[in-house]
Enzyme design. Structure first.
Site, PDB file in Angstrom:
ATOM      1  N   ARG A 185      32.714 -44.883  35.740  1.00 17.62           N
ATOM      2  CA  ARG A 185      33.573 -45.376  36.819  1.00 17.62           C
ATOM      3  C   ARG A 185      33.500 -46.883  37.030  1.00 17.62           C
ATOM      4  NH1 ARG A 185      32.439 -40.416  41.023  1.00 17.62           N
ATOM      5  NH2 ARG A 185      33.855 -39.007  39.944  1.00 17.62           N
ATOM      6  N   HIS A 192      33.140 -45.457  47.286  1.00 20.97           N
ATOM      7  CA  HIS A 192      33.077 -44.007  47.120  1.00 20.97           C
ATOM      8  C   HIS A 192      31.678 -43.421  47.279  1.00 20.97           C
ATOM      9  CE1 HIS A 192      34.344 -40.157  45.627  1.00 20.97           C
ATOM     10  NE2 HIS A 192      33.539 -40.218  44.576  1.00 20.97           N
ATOM     11  N   GLN A 251      29.246 -47.409  44.283  1.00 20.61           N
ATOM     12  CA  GLN A 251      30.288 -47.032  43.337  1.00 20.61           C
ATOM     13  C   GLN A 251      31.664 -47.178  43.975  1.00 20.61           C
ATOM     14  OE1 GLN A 251      31.042 -42.774  41.800  1.00 20.61           O
ATOM     15  NE2 GLN A 251      30.029 -43.864  40.143  1.00 20.61           N
ATOM     16  N   ARG A 268      26.619 -43.736  39.136  1.00 21.83           N
ATOM     17  CA  ARG A 268      26.598 -42.271  39.011  1.00 21.83           C
ATOM     18  C   ARG A 268      27.766 -41.795  38.164  1.00 21.83           C
ATOM     19  NH1 ARG A 268      29.306 -37.924  41.738  1.00 21.83           N
ATOM     20  NH2 ARG A 268      30.414 -39.425  43.036  1.00 21.83           N
ATOM     21  N   LEU A 278      40.785 -40.304  47.805  1.00 21.97           N
ATOM     22  CA  LEU A 278      40.463 -40.172  46.390  1.00 21.97           C
ATOM     23  C   LEU A 278      41.472 -39.375  45.560  1.00 21.97           C
ATOM     24  CD1 LEU A 278      37.864 -40.951  44.733  1.00 21.97           C
ATOM     25  CD2 LEU A 278      37.461 -38.503  44.691  1.00 21.97           C
ATOM     26  N   GLU A 334      38.811 -37.679  39.401  1.00 18.49           N
ATOM     27  CA  GLU A 334      38.718 -38.031  37.992  1.00 18.49           C
ATOM     28  C   GLU A 334      39.213 -36.878  37.115  1.00 18.49           C
ATOM     29  OE1 GLU A 334      35.107 -40.201  37.536  1.00 18.49           O
ATOM     30  OE2 GLU A 334      34.814 -39.354  35.547  1.00 18.49           O
ATOM     31  N   PHE A 370      34.911 -35.125  32.127  1.00 13.15           N
ATOM     32  CA  PHE A 370      34.794 -36.134  33.167  1.00 13.15           C
ATOM     33  C   PHE A 370      34.229 -37.408  32.539  1.00 13.15           C
ATOM     34  CE2 PHE A 370      34.575 -36.067  38.003  1.00 13.15           C
ATOM     35  CZ  PHE A 370      35.718 -35.315  38.160  1.00 13.15           C
ATOM     36  N   HIS A 376      35.085 -46.072  43.319  1.00 16.28           N
ATOM     37  CA  HIS A 376      35.801 -45.132  42.447  1.00 16.28           C
ATOM     38  C   HIS A 376      37.097 -45.797  42.013  1.00 16.28           C
ATOM     39  CE1 HIS A 376      37.854 -41.595  40.988  1.00 16.28           C
ATOM     40  NE2 HIS A 376      36.761 -40.872  41.170  1.00 16.28           N
TER      41      HIS A 376
END
Ligand code: FAD
Length: 645
Positions: free
Chosen positions: A327, A393, A252, A428, A268, A271, A121, A254
């Protein structure tokens, strides 16, 4: 006064997502009686939507992984603004929390030799995400519910009542926290007031300890991956009760939300698609992420397609692909490509997994993604690329808590999960939320249990006048507006979302933020005239009017903090202040409400800078001197072993 149903518990947990359920289990394991209250059906929290996995340095996919590497990745991802103690606890305890889930009945995907499988990730040095296909959140919630049922069965065996120690109040929204003078004379938690969404009937929970686990704030934005529950309730409840929020400027976006077709805009694309080999491509067919490796990450990412593809096969023999940069970096890169005219027809870029893996392998590894695109958008991701772009996100900001206990500023109030702040700093890393929920859900449940035990029987009480005020505030939207021009809650919500999307979105500018603050003041005035028809029985307009109260307050915090922070860091990008500013590295922006304003429906928020506690020397020493030099001043690094005397 309308009738109010009364309950009394040791601990009330507001929120039945991952953080809430883990807190319930912990408080109950300490023998306390616990109510768990949630807006939606039990089992349908936002956590269920989590796809990619749960980050924990178990070292199953690469034995070089350990908590120190995870800690460093988390701090880098957050651009060193994280609460380092939370990042330390999180990295140290996440593996135990994952293993513990298996003792509750979870079954994670396996490696060939039978260990828990871990996937790549963004921002994680090694494959680290324990996962169940792309339905990890569902498994997490399912097993914690199972654990709760088993605890209820134990309680039945002992007392003859399944609900003797844990009772679920589903489809109940909490609208206010109640406080009263506590042991030390200062205001402490006395309970929580709310209503049943179906009947509209009121309910009060008398309890000396409350754990907020209400999730995020995404529904203040127009394009978001978040569900309807994410209206910042916990953030606003905490503020109005006298607690503080931190890091609210950090949101965030995304990088890979669906941009087409419109019916699924914002949803979404995990990832995990890039972790399993998917690549970002612009309309010229170029893999553009190689052009966007920022200076602070130079040397850590592959600089050619060959190297990136080699890393996918064996992550020890090459550097990782820049498709998996944190991200914030990927979202900004996509934004730049679209701005430069190299985007897709619908304003995104392509995410291609179809040409990278055999169709059967895609369906096996990413079943929900395959199903979602096929059913909702008629796109077959095994045959064609997806069109993706940034979507709101996750909120890094949240309730300011003690890292070890989850205690907020108000005695008796605790918070965990997405509604708490600090752990993720300015950004994050993917997978670090599910592990955060488990680590800090447990700690907040424990913190609440120990707090109640320490009270020794003295509990702050709730007065009739508290209840009257809470009921009156909840019913305001049924009163005809004083000046006769009613506001529709849906129009108001639409205008808020548009304001936040356009003026406090992924790229921010001073004049736009000032404009947003003016607009938010207008929206607050309009909110005073909000009016709904019908009765209290399932009335979605009324529910939204109550949610708006929270969204307006929380949006104000985001906009004010974004205006104050004159730099770009993580999930906060200022077009007029590009780049990080060392002045801001150790500054937290703290949001609060003046105690004189607590009674107001939507009080004004104040944002003030405060210094972050410096990182412990042994943790700072884990980083190479040359790396931390990019973030820290020479004075802050004086104790680092790499500092020259
Ligand atoms: P939630 O799970 O949202 O639970 C909040 C609870 O609070 C709900 O029960 C809600 O009903 C209740 N609630 C809210 N307000 C009130 C109120 N006023 N009164 C009563 N109850 C209330 N993170 C990862 O680490 N890995 C991933 O792979 C991942 N994938 C994701 C995919 C998607 C599509 C999304 C949107 C997020 C993803 N995340 C992922 C992020 C992660 O899912 C969330 O951050 C996390 O689930 C939040 O959990 P929580 O327990 O804090 O809150």
């Amino acid at each position: 006064m309308p009738e109010v149903e009364r309950h009394s518990y040791d601990v009330v947990v507001i929120g039945a997502g991952g953080a809430g359920l883990r807190a319930v289990i912990e408080a109950r394991e300490h023998g306390l009686s616990v109510a768990v209250v949630c807006k939606s059906l039990f089992g349908k929290a936002h956590t269920v939507m989590a796809e990619g996995g749960c980050a924990a340095s178990m070292g199953n996919a690469n034995e070089k992984d350990n908590w120190q590497v995870h800690f460093k990745d988390t701090m880098r991802g957050g651009k060193f603004l994280n609460n380092w103690r939370m990042a330390e606890l999180h990295a140290q305890e996440a593996p135990d929390r994952v293993w513990e889930l298996e003792t509750y009945g979870a079954l994670f995907d396996r490696t060939a030799d039978g260990r828990i499988s871990q996937r790549n990730f963004g921002g994680h040095t090694y494959p680290r995400l324990a996962h169940v296909g792309d339905r990890t959140g569902l498994e997490l919630i399912r097993t914690m519910q199972q654990k709760i049922v088993s605890l209820q069965q134990e309680d039945f065996a002992e007392t003859g009542d399944y609900e003797a120690r844990i009772k679920v109040f589903a489809e109940v929204t909490i609208t206010d926290l109640l406080t009263a003078p506590g042991k030390a004379g200062t205001n402490a938690i006395a309970g929580a007031f709310g209503y049943y969404r179906e009947s509209g009937n009121f309910v009060v929970f008398e309890a000396p300890a409350i754990v907020l686990a209400t999730g995020g704030i995404g529904k203040s934005y127009k394009v978001t991956s978040n569900s309807w529950e994410y209206t910042g309730d916990g953030h606003a409840l905490a503020l109005r009760a006298g607690a503080t929020l931190i890091n609210m400027e950090f949101l965030q976006f995304h990088p890979t939300g669906m941009v087409w077709p419109p019916s699924v805009k914002g949803i979404l694309v995990t990832e995990g698609v890039r972790g399993d080999g998917g690549v970002l491509v612009n309309s010229d067919g170029k893999r553009f992420m190689f052009d966007y490796i920022p200076t602070v990450f130079k040397g850590q990412y592959a600089e050619s397609i060959e190297e990136a593809d080699q890393w996918l096969k064996d992550n020890d023999s090459a550097r990782r692909t820049p498709d998996l940069l944190p991200r914030d970096e990927v979202a900004r890169a996509i934004n730049e490509e679209v701005k430069a005219g190299r985007g897709t027809e619908h304003g995104g870029v392509y995410l291609d997994i179809a040409s990278r893996l055999p169709a059967a392998e895609i369906v096996k590894r990413l079943p929900s993604m395959h199903h979602q695109f096929k059913e909702l958008a008629d796109v077959d991701i095994t045959k064609e690329p997806m069109e993706v772009g940034p979507t709101c996100h996750y909120v890094m900001g949240g309730i300011e808590v003690d890292p070890d206990t989850g205690a907020a500023k108000v005695p008796g109030l605790f918070a965990a999960g997405e509604c708490s702040g600090g752990m993720h700093g300015s950004n994050r890393l993917g997978g670090n939320s599910l592990s955060d929920l488990l680590v800090f859900g447990r700690r907040a449940g424990l913190g609440a249990a120990e707090y109640v035990e320490g009270l020794g029987g003295t509990r702050p009480g709730i007065t009739e006048s508290d209840l009257e005020t809470a009921a009156k505030t909840a019913l305001l939207a049924f009163d005809p507006p004083a000046d006769g021009t009613p506001e529709n809650p849906y129009t108001l919500h639409h205008d808020l979302q548009q304001t936040m999307n356009d003026l406090v979105g992924i790229i921010r500018k001073e004049h736009e933020l000032k404009q947003a603050i003016e607009k938010l003041a207008e929206l607050r005035e309009r909110f005073d005239r909000v009016s709904v028809d019908g009765k209290r029985q399932f009335n979605p307009g009324w529910h939204l009017a109550l949610d708006m109260r929270n969204m307006l307050l929380v949006s104000e915090c985001v906009a004010q903090a974004a205006l104050l922070r004159t730099e770009s860091r993580g999930g906060h990008t200022r077009d007029d202040h590009p780049g990080m500013d060392p002045f801001w590295r150790n500054k937290l922006l703290v949001c609060s409400v003046d105690p004189d304003d607590f009674g107001q429906t939507v009080p004004a928020a104040t944002v003030t800078p405060a210094d972050q506690i410096p990182m412990r020397d042994d943790l700072l020493a884990l980083f190479d001197y040359t790396e931390v030099q990019k973030y820290y001043s020479p004075a802050e690094l004086a104790g680092h072993p790499g500092a020259t005397p």
